[in-house]
Structure formats: C-alpha cells, structure tokens
Write a protein that holds these residues in place. Sequence first.
Motif, PDB file in Angstrom:
ATOM      1  N   PRO A 103      26.740   5.252 -11.138  1.00  8.47           N
ATOM      2  CA  PRO A 103      27.594   6.415 -10.882  1.00  8.47           C
ATOM      3  C   PRO A 103      28.514   6.154  -9.697  1.00  8.47           C
ATOM      4  N   ASN A 104      29.702   6.695  -9.739  1.00  3.54           N
ATOM      5  CA  ASN A 104      30.648   6.573  -8.645  1.00  3.54           C
ATOM      6  C   ASN A 104      30.752   7.896  -7.903  1.00  3.54           C
TER       7      ASN A 104
ATOM      8  N   MET B 279      33.393  12.775 -11.640  1.00  7.54           N
ATOM      9  CA  MET B 279      32.680  11.549 -11.289  1.00  7.54           C
ATOM     10  C   MET B 279      32.812  10.550 -12.434  1.00  7.54           C
ATOM     11  N   ASN B 280      33.138   9.316 -12.091  1.00  6.80           N
ATOM     12  CA  ASN B 280      33.143   8.257 -13.103  1.00  6.80           C
ATOM     13  C   ASN B 280      31.752   7.647 -13.204  1.00  6.80           C
ATOM     14  N   LEU B 281      31.361   7.337 -14.431  1.00  2.00           N
ATOM     15  CA  LEU B 281      30.078   6.687 -14.688  1.00  2.00           C
ATOM     16  C   LEU B 281      30.352   5.333 -15.331  1.00  2.00           C
TER      17      LEU B 281
ATOM     18  N   ARG C 101      27.082  12.152 -20.737  1.00  2.00           N
ATOM     19  CA  ARG C 101      28.154  13.054 -20.274  1.00  2.00           C
ATOM     20  C   ARG C 101      27.932  14.480 -20.791  1.00  2.00           C
TER      21      ARG C 101
ATOM     22  N   LEU D 206      20.780  12.694 -12.885  1.00  2.00           N
ATOM     23  CA  LEU D 206      21.316  11.655 -13.748  1.00  2.00           C
ATOM     24  C   LEU D 206      20.192  10.919 -14.480  1.00  2.00           C
TER      25      LEU D 206
ATOM     26  N   SER E 271      23.657   2.702  -7.248  1.00  2.03           N
ATOM     27  CA  SER E 271      24.558   3.706  -6.697  1.00  2.03           C
ATOM     28  C   SER E 271      24.900   3.361  -5.259  1.00  2.03           C
TER      29      SER E 271
END
Length: 440
Positions: free
Chosen positions: A384-385, A404-406, A428, A272, A361
Amino acid sequence: MALFTFKLPDIGEGISEAEIVGWHIKVGDRVEEDQPIADMMTDKATVEMESPVAGVVVRLAGEPGDQVPIGSMLVEIEVEGEAGAGTGAGAGTAPPPSKETIEAETPGEAVMEDVRQDSVRTDPEKAPASAAPSRTEEGEGSARLDPNEAKGGAEPILASPAVRARAKELGIDLSQVKPTGDRIRHADLDAYLLYGSGQGYRPAGRSAPRADEAIKVIGMRRRIAENMAASKRHIPHFTYVEEIDVTALEDLRAQLNAGRGDRPKLTMLPLLIVAMCKALPDFPMLNARYDDEAGVVTRHGSVHLGLATQTDAGLMVPVIRDAQDRNVWQLASEIRRLADAARTGKAKSDELSGSTLTLTSLGPLGGIATTPVINRPEVAIIGPNRVIERPVFRGKEVVAAKLMNLSISCDHRVVDGWDAASFVQAVRKLLEAPAFLFVD
C-alpha cells in the motif's frame, strides 16, 4: 593454566555453518561464564553466543563476515586447571599459544569490535575536537602574534586586527584557514567560507563534510543482498497498481480508534489484511510458494502473512500465522508484537520463516506507487502507498476524497496479469465499502 576450545554448537536449524556478524570480545580480554562473546547469523536469525567458561581470550575464529562450520573452533580461552573442547570432543588440554602465534593467526583489533549494525562505521563528526589556542589582540598593527599562539611549538598565525575581528564575528578558527600569502587576509576568509573544511562557521545550505566509508557487506545486509539478487535473477516480475478511494475506510478506522479502549490503535494495515484474506480464497494462485527446482507450486490454504519490517540490521520479514483467523484488533496486536521483536532482535527463527504472501508498507513514506521485490519463494507481494486527499467527481459534484494506490508484484511464471488485477479489484471493492469486511 590450560586451553579451552569453544566449538560452534549446532544451533538446531539444520544448518552446516554460521556467519560471524560481530564480536563482543577481542584477544586478551577476560570473559566470565555466560558472558556474550559473538553474534552469529544463520539463514533465519541472529543468535548470541555465550562463553561456557571464564578465562582469557587467546584466539578467535575469524573476522565479521567469515563463515564458521558447525563443530569447528569459535573461540579459544585460557582457563585455570584442566580444560578441553566445548560442545564436542577433541581439543584436550594444550599449552597456551605463543604471542607470535596469536598475533599471526588472530585478526587485528580494529575489526574485532562489536558490529551489531553489520558494519564498521567512521563518523568524522564524533572525533574529539582539539582545543584551539586562545588569541588576544595587542593593539593596532597590520600583523601581530598573539602570545598564546606560540605555545607548544605551534606555528604563529599572522593576521591583521580587522581580519581577526571579522573571523571572531563569523566564528571562524583562524588555525583552520590556509593563507595565500604571508598572512591571513579577508580574501582567505572569503575562500574559507566558500570552500573551507566546515569546521567552525558554515553558511546556510552548506552540508557538513563526510569522510568516505568502506563498509563490509556482512550479516543481515549480505543476506538481504543475496535474497534480493536471487529474487530478481530467477523471478520474472510484473507490477500492477490501482487507485482506491479509502474515504469511508478512514472514517471507519477513526470511529474504531475512538472506542478502542485499551486495545492497540488501528492503522490501515489490519483492515487491509482482512480484505486480502477475504479475497484470497478466490485467487489461490497468489497465496503460494514456487519451488522452481522441483517445478512444484504449493497453494496454501492458510494465510501466513509476511510483514516486511525495517530494523537497524536491515529488512526482516516476521510472519503473522493464520492471518485469516484473526480480527482487526488481534492483527493490530500481532503486528506490533512482531515488529517490536524484529527491531529488538528478539524474533524467534520460526517467526521469521514460512510466509506464503508478504505485505510491505513504508507508512507515511509510501510514495505514489511502488514496485516491491518478491520474497522468494513466494509468488506475490503487496504494497500500500500513502493516503492523500484529492478532489474527485461524485456525479456532477467535485468533492474531497482520500485516495491510496495499492501495488502488487507477481511472479509471471505462476500468476497471470488478469489474476493479479482481478485480486486487487476484489480488495478494492472491500476497502471502498468497508462494511463488507465484517460480514460473511
């Protein structure tokens, strides 16, 4: 005998005072030269102070949470021979203070113990349990007094053999049961099971009782509280969240880990960070710091990435310098090194300052979405989730995908919503086609 005054030295960070986080000593203790005596908190780090002399402690500067100016008295120590003031001029020799003076000017011993965790905690479960007197049954009868129950002047416990047998089966200490009449009955046992103190038998689902705690907010916890309050008070936050398909990225990560050799195991974070660093040149308003008093925004060319790290003392943000110049393996090593240094209290002050953008995180606790608070004076923070597997459409087919949701929170005074959304979309694109992470 003489009195040595140890003054708080200049710690070298341009500060005028430091906060007492915890004492390793108390009045009356004997200390040796170079023995740790106190933990002092500055704006950037916690510094352990050591005694420059050997002797007996006669006075302390204050309680945990108090501020001590640079150059003022921190500890007074009674030493043999002549003594003066440590780290500065002035104290000279002086007769030791009287017992009455020490008691009047020194905080109580209850607050002078080591409080490395930034608070004095009371844990009722760690209190020593008193031994329950033994009891014996003496045949039949509606109420009997066991011989051992009268020892030490204890009040006799009256209960029938049937009640005693049931209490023994349930693991209940009858001395903890309050009778509603002249003796303990089955109804009293039932009430104890439902409302009792929890000592002895506790039915499934019933939590252990806890005493109330009054925790002084000091040290790192107070600094976090002040910084977060200032951030929310001064910065108009907004948060944008996007869902990212990381199926290909997770496959790539598994392949890299399988052939990593003696290199550190890759998590999602190094990949990331690479994506963020590749996207940031097109969005310089995000890698910035805003001095709202001067009215100046500084857009930084290098990415000094803050890494929010949970420690026993609270949240700390060590900094990965020049993250844009590191590959995934170097990032993984630096993440582990800085996290270990922060959690063990060994992070240097320059490793805890100067970040231009922060990444936070929660790992496996990442949740569905977050609204992180900006690390002022930065203007953005990214979170990040957790990765979850869900069915998605690929054309007309339904397949399993890792999603994954950001989340990103931004300072709306500096960053527009369009810019934040465009940056996340650029990240993304890189994460969903991870081959682009490794090409120019």
